[in-house]
Design a protein around this motif. Structure first.
Motif, PDB file in Angstrom:
ATOM      1  N   VAL A  35       0.867  -1.175   0.000  1.00 13.37           N
ATOM      2  CA  VAL A  35       0.000   0.000   0.000  1.00 13.37           C
ATOM      3  C   VAL A  35       0.904   1.225   0.000  1.00 13.37           C
ATOM      4  CG1 VAL A  35      -2.050  -1.029   1.064  1.00 13.37           C
ATOM      5  CG2 VAL A  35      -0.216  -0.191   2.520  1.00 13.37           C
ATOM      6  N   PRO A  36       0.401   2.347  -0.505  1.00 13.61           N
ATOM      7  CA  PRO A  36       1.292   3.506  -0.654  1.00 13.61           C
ATOM      8  C   PRO A  36       1.582   4.247   0.651  1.00 13.61           C
ATOM      9  CG  PRO A  36      -0.870   3.951  -1.614  1.00 13.61           C
ATOM     10  CD  PRO A  36      -0.888   2.536  -1.184  1.00 13.61           C
ATOM     11  N   VAL A  37       1.023   3.816   1.778  1.00 13.35           N
ATOM     12  CA  VAL A  37       1.330   4.461   3.058  1.00 13.35           C
ATOM     13  C   VAL A  37       1.850   3.387   4.000  1.00 13.35           C
ATOM     14  CG1 VAL A  37      -0.415   6.274   2.819  1.00 13.35           C
ATOM     15  CG2 VAL A  37      -1.025   4.102   3.901  1.00 13.35           C
ATOM     16  N   ALA A  38       2.390   3.835   5.136  1.00 19.64           N
ATOM     17  CA  ALA A  38       2.888   2.868   6.108  1.00 19.64           C
ATOM     18  C   ALA A  38       1.712   2.146   6.763  1.00 19.64           C
ATOM     19  CB  ALA A  38       3.734   3.572   7.151  1.00 19.64           C
ATOM     20  N   PHE A  39       1.995   0.993   7.377  1.00 17.83           N
ATOM     21  CA  PHE A  39       0.925   0.153   7.884  1.00 17.83           C
ATOM     22  C   PHE A  39       1.403  -0.584   9.131  1.00 17.83           C
ATOM     23  CE2 PHE A  39      -1.420  -3.934   7.842  1.00 17.83           C
ATOM     24  CZ  PHE A  39      -2.719  -3.451   7.788  1.00 17.83           C
ATOM     25  N   GLY A  40       0.650  -0.487  10.217  1.00 21.55           N
ATOM     26  CA  GLY A  40       1.014  -1.223  11.425  1.00 21.55           C
ATOM     27  C   GLY A  40       0.342  -0.628  12.640  1.00 21.55           C
ATOM     28  N   SER A  74      -6.706  11.095   5.317  1.00 21.71           N
ATOM     29  CA  SER A  74      -6.023  12.391   5.307  1.00 21.71           C
ATOM     30  C   SER A  74      -5.646  12.813   3.890  1.00 21.71           C
ATOM     31  CB  SER A  74      -4.773  12.333   6.187  1.00 21.71           C
ATOM     32  OG  SER A  74      -3.763  11.604   5.525  1.00 21.71           O
ATOM     33  N   LYS A  75      -5.455  14.123   3.751  1.00 21.44           N
ATOM     34  CA  LYS A  75      -5.016  14.652   2.459  1.00 21.44           C
ATOM     35  C   LYS A  75      -3.668  14.068   2.071  1.00 21.44           C
ATOM     36  CE  LYS A  75      -7.382  19.061   3.016  1.00 21.44           C
ATOM     37  NZ  LYS A  75      -7.247  20.440   3.516  1.00 21.44           N
ATOM     38  N   LYS A  76      -2.802  13.928   3.080  1.00 16.85           N
ATOM     39  CA  LYS A  76      -1.471  13.382   2.820  1.00 16.85           C
ATOM     40  C   LYS A  76      -1.557  11.973   2.250  1.00 16.85           C
ATOM     41  CE  LYS A  76       1.845  15.170   6.201  1.00 16.85           C
ATOM     42  NZ  LYS A  76       2.502  14.752   7.433  1.00 16.85           N
ATOM     43  N   ALA A  77      -2.420  11.156   2.879  1.00 13.11           N
ATOM     44  CA  ALA A  77      -2.534   9.767   2.429  1.00 13.11           C
ATOM     45  C   ALA A  77      -3.077   9.723   1.003  1.00 13.11           C
ATOM     46  CB  ALA A  77      -3.442   8.978   3.373  1.00 13.11           C
ATOM     47  N   PHE A  78      -4.062  10.566   0.742  1.00 18.10           N
ATOM     48  CA  PHE A  78      -4.608  10.609  -0.614  1.00 18.10           C
ATOM     49  C   PHE A  78      -3.516  11.002  -1.607  1.00 18.10           C
ATOM     50  CE2 PHE A  78      -6.482  12.944  -4.182  1.00 18.10           C
ATOM     51  CZ  PHE A  78      -7.292  11.941  -4.717  1.00 18.10           C
ATOM     52  N   ALA A  79      -2.755  12.035  -1.232  1.00 24.35           N
ATOM     53  CA  ALA A  79      -1.693  12.501  -2.126  1.00 24.35           C
ATOM     54  C   ALA A  79      -0.648  11.411  -2.345  1.00 24.35           C
ATOM     55  CB  ALA A  79      -1.045  13.762  -1.555  1.00 24.35           C
ATOM     56  N   ALA A  80      -0.447  10.587  -1.316  1.00 25.65           N
ATOM     57  CA  ALA A  80       0.526   9.496  -1.452  1.00 25.65           C
ATOM     58  C   ALA A  80      -0.004   8.372  -2.335  1.00 25.65           C
ATOM     59  CB  ALA A  80       0.892   8.957  -0.078  1.00 25.65           C
ATOM     60  N   GLY A  81      -1.290   8.463  -2.689  1.00 23.72           N
ATOM     61  CA  GLY A  81      -1.842   7.451  -3.596  1.00 23.72           C
ATOM     62  C   GLY A  81      -2.814   6.489  -2.949  1.00 23.72           C
ATOM     63  N   LEU A  82      -3.149   6.717  -1.681  1.00 23.29           N
ATOM     64  CA  LEU A  82      -4.059   5.789  -1.007  1.00 23.29           C
ATOM     65  C   LEU A  82      -5.480   5.904  -1.569  1.00 23.29           C
ATOM     66  CD1 LEU A  82      -4.004   3.861   1.661  1.00 23.29           C
ATOM     67  CD2 LEU A  82      -5.606   5.599   2.443  1.00 23.29           C
ATOM     68  N   ILE A 106      -7.723   0.029   1.356  1.00 27.47           N
ATOM     69  CA  ILE A 106      -8.350  -0.346   2.627  1.00 27.47           C
ATOM     70  C   ILE A 106      -8.773  -1.809   2.542  1.00 27.47           C
ATOM     71  CG2 ILE A 106     -10.358   0.049   4.113  1.00 27.47           C
ATOM     72  CD1 ILE A 106     -10.178   2.988   3.501  1.00 27.47           C
ATOM     73  N   GLY A 107      -9.359  -2.159   1.401  1.00 26.22           N
ATOM     74  CA  GLY A 107      -9.765  -3.550   1.196  1.00 26.22           C
ATOM     75  C   GLY A 107      -8.572  -4.495   1.223  1.00 26.22           C
ATOM     76  N   GLU A 108      -7.476  -4.069   0.613  1.00 24.48           N
ATOM     77  CA  GLU A 108      -6.293  -4.935   0.583  1.00 24.48           C
ATOM     78  C   GLU A 108      -5.702  -5.117   1.975  1.00 24.48           C
ATOM     79  OE1 GLU A 108      -3.862  -3.232  -2.501  1.00 24.48           O
ATOM     80  OE2 GLU A 108      -5.275  -3.940  -4.040  1.00 24.48           O
ATOM     81  N   ALA A 109      -5.699  -4.024   2.734  1.00 26.49           N
ATOM     82  CA  ALA A 109      -5.169  -4.108   4.097  1.00 26.49           C
ATOM     83  C   ALA A 109      -6.009  -5.080   4.930  1.00 26.49           C
ATOM     84  CB  ALA A 109      -5.167  -2.718   4.740  1.00 26.49           C
ATOM     85  N   VAL A 110      -7.324  -4.960   4.792  1.00 24.22           N
ATOM     86  CA  VAL A 110      -8.221  -5.825   5.556  1.00 24.22           C
ATOM     87  C   VAL A 110      -8.019  -7.291   5.154  1.00 24.22           C
ATOM     88  CG1 VAL A 110     -10.644  -6.474   5.800  1.00 24.22           C
ATOM     89  CG2 VAL A 110      -9.959  -4.077   6.095  1.00 24.22           C
ATOM     90  N   ALA A 111      -7.979  -7.548   3.855  1.00 22.50           N
ATOM     91  CA  ALA A 111      -7.806  -8.923   3.389  1.00 22.50           C
ATOM     92  C   ALA A 111      -6.499  -9.499   3.924  1.00 22.50           C
ATOM     93  CB  ALA A 111      -7.819  -8.960   1.861  1.00 22.50           C
ATOM     94  N   VAL A 128      -8.208  -1.405   9.676  1.00 13.76           N
ATOM     95  CA  VAL A 128      -8.330  -0.178   8.889  1.00 13.76           C
ATOM     96  C   VAL A 128      -7.465   0.922   9.516  1.00 13.76           C
ATOM     97  CG1 VAL A 128      -9.911   1.612   8.058  1.00 13.76           C
ATOM     98  CG2 VAL A 128     -10.626  -0.797   8.044  1.00 13.76           C
ATOM     99  N   ASN A 129      -7.476   0.952  10.851  1.00 16.80           N
ATOM    100  CA  ASN A 129      -6.686   1.951  11.554  1.00 16.80           C
ATOM    101  C   ASN A 129      -5.188   1.800  11.376  1.00 16.80           C
ATOM    102  OD1 ASN A 129      -7.709   4.114  13.078  1.00 16.80           O
ATOM    103  ND2 ASN A 129      -8.839   2.663  14.320  1.00 16.80           N
ATOM    104  N   TYR A 130      -4.739   0.607  11.060  1.00 19.94           N
ATOM    105  CA  TYR A 130      -3.306   0.375  10.893  1.00 19.94           C
ATOM    106  C   TYR A 130      -2.733   1.188   9.731  1.00 19.94           C
ATOM    107  CZ  TYR A 130      -3.295  -3.762  13.984  1.00 19.94           C
ATOM    108  OH  TYR A 130      -3.373  -4.611  15.042  1.00 19.94           O
ATOM    109  N   LEU A 131      -3.579   1.623   8.806  1.00 19.46           N
ATOM    110  CA  LEU A 131      -3.083   2.396   7.668  1.00 19.46           C
ATOM    111  C   LEU A 131      -2.721   3.802   8.131  1.00 19.46           C
ATOM    112  CD1 LEU A 131      -5.797   1.272   5.147  1.00 19.46           C
ATOM    113  CD2 LEU A 131      -3.349   1.012   4.725  1.00 19.46           C
ATOM    114  N   GLU A 132      -1.552   4.233   7.760  1.00 20.42           N
ATOM    115  CA  GLU A 132      -1.149   5.598   8.081  1.00 20.42           C
ATOM    116  C   GLU A 132      -2.038   6.561   7.289  1.00 20.42           C
ATOM    117  OE1 GLU A 132       2.575   6.701   6.454  1.00 20.42           O
ATOM    118  OE2 GLU A 132       2.766   8.481   7.712  1.00 20.42           O
ATOM    119  N   GLY A 133      -2.586   7.550   8.001  1.00 14.75           N
ATOM    120  CA  GLY A 133      -3.430   8.513   7.304  1.00 14.75           C
ATOM    121  C   GLY A 133      -4.882   8.075   7.207  1.00 14.75           C
TER     122      GLY A 133
END
Ligand code: SF4
Ligand code: ZN
Length: 725
Positions: A317-322, A428-436, A441-446, A408-413
């Motif tokens: 995913v285009p943002v950090a995750f954890g 967040s705007k930042k996350a959107f700009a990063a390409g999120l 969200i679906g991929e993170a959940v899966a 879902v919360n694990y996604l940065e932004g």
């Protein structure tokens, strides 16, 4: 020409001990020997000194013998640099350094020059309880003690993200050429603080004593080590707390001395500059000092040296995750899009399907993606997760579904609040700009469903509905299933079982909060009932739901039980010792932040009102839901106010000690409608069949003056109950 580390550490230790002696003398001269010395809100005195020596420093005079001990430990200053094949003297110098540094930092609090601005200073015991437990239960593998600064801001941000993604806490202190790692992050607008695990302790390297003070207290409080048993304090940390020192920039003598202190705890030093390495010796099986590591490899190298087991999520995913991003806050001006939030329907639903109907890993967005939205938009969303697996059972569905919140919360932004059909997500705007995008969200959940419940789930597919009409129809399907889950409890009563369950799932947000889930009182989020908690325990015995043997009944009406009390005491580290399951006026349940509704006393009407999350208007005490939520949340017992699940209102046990359902004088129309059938049924059961009509709502008024005449005209039962206060 390589400098000898031991010599440098000893030199640094001498300088730090000297500094501590000087500052202590100044304080003694001006304030006197009896002046108190303490770090904020802790029962562990100066924790490193207390843990290692067992001495309690409470007055300035108590610090003198400790510094004398530090002096004794100091090896003599070598006349010239010479190679010593073993670390012994350097380790003693390191310990002396830690004592001296702890006194230097404690004196700042005495003299009123404690850390300020972005610097947080010593962590108090509340933080210790909240965060230390994560080192024990594995949510955080450990911490990185960062000294100095990265060569530039971008490198600092990259390193911090990398460590967050490995769930490490990042403790920061000290400067390189006037710059500090924490300030570099702050300059890049990175959120600092305990919730994001990026913790700036202080400007000088000495403030890393708070890292070691934290580690020491973890050993004392969670490891059950006695103060003064220094061997076990150090071994506990070496074996259990995966920490390391990340030295960024040229290493000074004082850094060497502090690092030697950390090596005593088994924490190795990884440096970006070229300093002599120290290879394993004695009990340690890993290097003590590894140097000259390039920035793009330094975190990986640290993890390798220290042997951290970090489960790497193979998620692109285009943002950090954890989990480090669970505590993130996204303010409205930083929000690109808001999902649900009472302004558009939003729900989440996990359901089991036959194997043939699930295509593993498939993620689909049905409706507009974020690209089709303008900034500041509101989006409806149905997050539907379909799973298949031979071992999957229907009763596990709500357990897995409740975890979507976290995934879902694990996604940065991305911030997720709520559950079932009360969901609110901010991107967040930042996350959107990063390409999120929604798809991620679906991929993170899966990814997480498979990673955490792989033993049950063989296949998972995720569909994100974002078309309003589809969201509404799918939501009806989900609601029917929520109802079936609630009804499955059927006529199970609290007397019929001998075990209740705790739920600590929300501790990542409200660290002191515990829900006690009984057959007749579900968790305040409305998404964890007694059967769900039991299924969750069956799935994972060390998970968030633990059985509570009810024990003896202390108060039948209030619902107080010896087993519940002692469980509360245990799980809140003594903060809560008595809990009434059926009262909101006396020792009530605490609240995290996910309650579906809030009940509050309305003294003028001798009753209570209940406001649901979706209602954004005023309530009869002139506060809105959001203001009330701030009052009841955070894991404190707040008599007279309580977060609750809507379904609990219909329970036989609903605040039975305070008068039960007849106490309810006001609810928003929406909530009344939602509960209509249940209110009619319960009303009939308690002999007030028209109770539903006697409860005021906002169409009657939102102030006691407005609703009182209505209550009188309707002869509301609360008016003739015993005084509520
Ligand atoms: Fe568990 Fe309570 Fe949080 Fe619901 S609100 S997930 S029951 S702790
Ligand atoms: Zn919660």
């Amino acid at each position: 020409m390589s400098r000898n580390i031991a010599t440098a550490a000893i030199r640094g230790a001498h300088s730090i001990v000297r500094r501590a002696e000087k500052r202590l003398q100044e304080a003694l001269d001006t304030l006197g020997a009896d002046h108190p010395v303490e770090l904020p809100n802790t029962g562990y005195y100066l924790p490193v000194i207390y843990g290692i020596t067992g001495r309690k420093v409470t007055r300035l005079a108590d610090a003198e013998p400790v510094l004398a001990l530090a002096r004794e430990l100091l090896p003599p200053l070598p006349a010239r640099e010479r190679w010593t094949p073993y670390l012994g003297p350097a380790l003693d110098a390191g310990m002396a350094t830690l004592f001296a540094e702890e006194i230097i930092e404690a004196l700042r609090y005495v003299t009123g020059s404690s850390p300020g601005g972005i610097w947080l200073g010593a962590a108090d015991d509340v933080i210790l309880r909240e965060r230390g437990i994560e080192f024990v239960d594995g949510r955080a593998p450990g911490f990185a003690a960062v000294v100095g600064a990265a060569p530039d801001t971008a490198t600092a941000v990259k390193l911090a993200r990398e460590m967050q993604q490995k769930n490490l806490y990042v403790f920061m202190a000290g400067r390189t050429d006037g710059a500090s790692f924490a300030e570099q992050l702050a300059a890049a607008d990175v959120q600092l603080g305990w919730p994001t695990r990026l913790v700036p302790f202080g400007e000088e390297v000495y403030a890393h004593i708070f890292s070691l003070g934290f580690a020491t207290r973890v050993a004392l409080s969670f490891g059950g080590v006695s103060p003064g048993d220094y061997h076990r304090v150090l071994m506990y940390n070496k074996d259990r707390v995966f920490a390391f020192v990340l030295a960024l920039g040229p290493v000074t003598d004082e850094w060497y001395a502090t690092a030697a202190g950390a090596i005593n705890f088994g924490f190795p030093v990884i440096a970006d500059t070229d300093i002599p390495q120290i290879l394993p010796y004695g009990v340690c099986t890993y290097e003590h000092v590894v140097s000259g590591v390039p920035h793009d490899r330094i975190v990986a190298r640290a993890v390798e040296v220290r042997g951290l087991k970090v489960a790497a999520a193979e998620l692109e995913v285009p943002v950090a995750f954890g989990p480090a991003f669970e505590g993130e806050i996204i303010r409205r001006p930083d929000t690109f899009v808001e999902i649900g939030a009472g302004r558009a329907p939003a729900f989440e639903f996990l359901v089991t399907r036959p194997m043939s109907e699930v295509e593993d890993g498939r993620v689909q967005v049905v409706g507009p993606e974020l690209d089709n939205l303008g900034e500041g938009g509101i989006l409806p969303l149905g997050l539907v997760v379909e799973v298949a697996g031979r071992k999957m059972k229907e009763e596990f569905e709500p357990v897995l579904e409740r975890r979507l919140h976290y995934f879902v919360n694990y996604l940065e932004g991305v911030v997720h609040i709520g559950q079932r059909d009360i969901v609110r997500i901010r991107i967040s705007k930042k996350a959107f700009a990063a390409g999120l995008r929604l798809r991620h969200i679906g991929e993170a959940v899966a990814n997480r469903v498979k990673a955490e419940f792989g033993s049950l789930v063989d296949k998972v597919q995720v569909t994100l509905y974002s078309m309003p009409d589809l969201v509404l129809t799918e939501q009806e399907t989900a609601r029917a299933q929520y109802r079936r889950r609630d009804e499955r409890l059927g006529s199970l009563t609290d007397e019929a079982v001998d075990t209740f369950y705790t739920c600590s799932l929300c501790q990542s947000f409200a660290p002191a909060h515990i829900c006690v889930v009984t057959p007749e009182r579900l968790g305040l989020c409305g998404a964890v009932n007694w059967l769900d908690a039991r299924a969750s325990y069956e799935l994972k015995q060390t998970g968030p739901n633990q059985p509570v043997a009810i024990g003896t009944c202390i108060d039948e009406v209030r619902g107080q039980f010896s087993g519940v009390n002692s469980a509360m005491e245990r799980y809140t580290q003594g903060k809560i010792t008595a809990l009434n399951l059926y009262s909101m006026m006396e020792n009530p349940m605490t609240s995290c932040g996910c309650f579906e509704a809030i009940a509050a006393v309305l003294p003028e009407a001798n009753g209570i009102f209940i406001v649901n999350r979706e209602y954004s208007g005023d309530t009869p005490i002139g506060m809105r839901f959001s203001t009330l939520a701030g009052m009841v949340g955070g894991g404190e017992q707040t008599p007279g106010f309580m977060g609750l699940a809507r379904a609990y209102i219909l329970s036989r046990r609903f605040i039975q000690a305070d008068g039960g359902l007849p106490r309810v004088v006001w609810m928003p129309r929406q909530l009344k409608e939602y509960l209509r059938a249940g209110l009619l049924r319960r009303g009939a059961e308690i002999g007030i069949p028209d109770l539903y009509e006697r409860v005021a709502d906002e169409t009657v008024g939102t102030s006691p003056d407005d609703i009182f005449p209505f209550l009188e005209a309707k002869q509301h039962p609360a008016l003739s109950l015993a005084p509520i206060m």
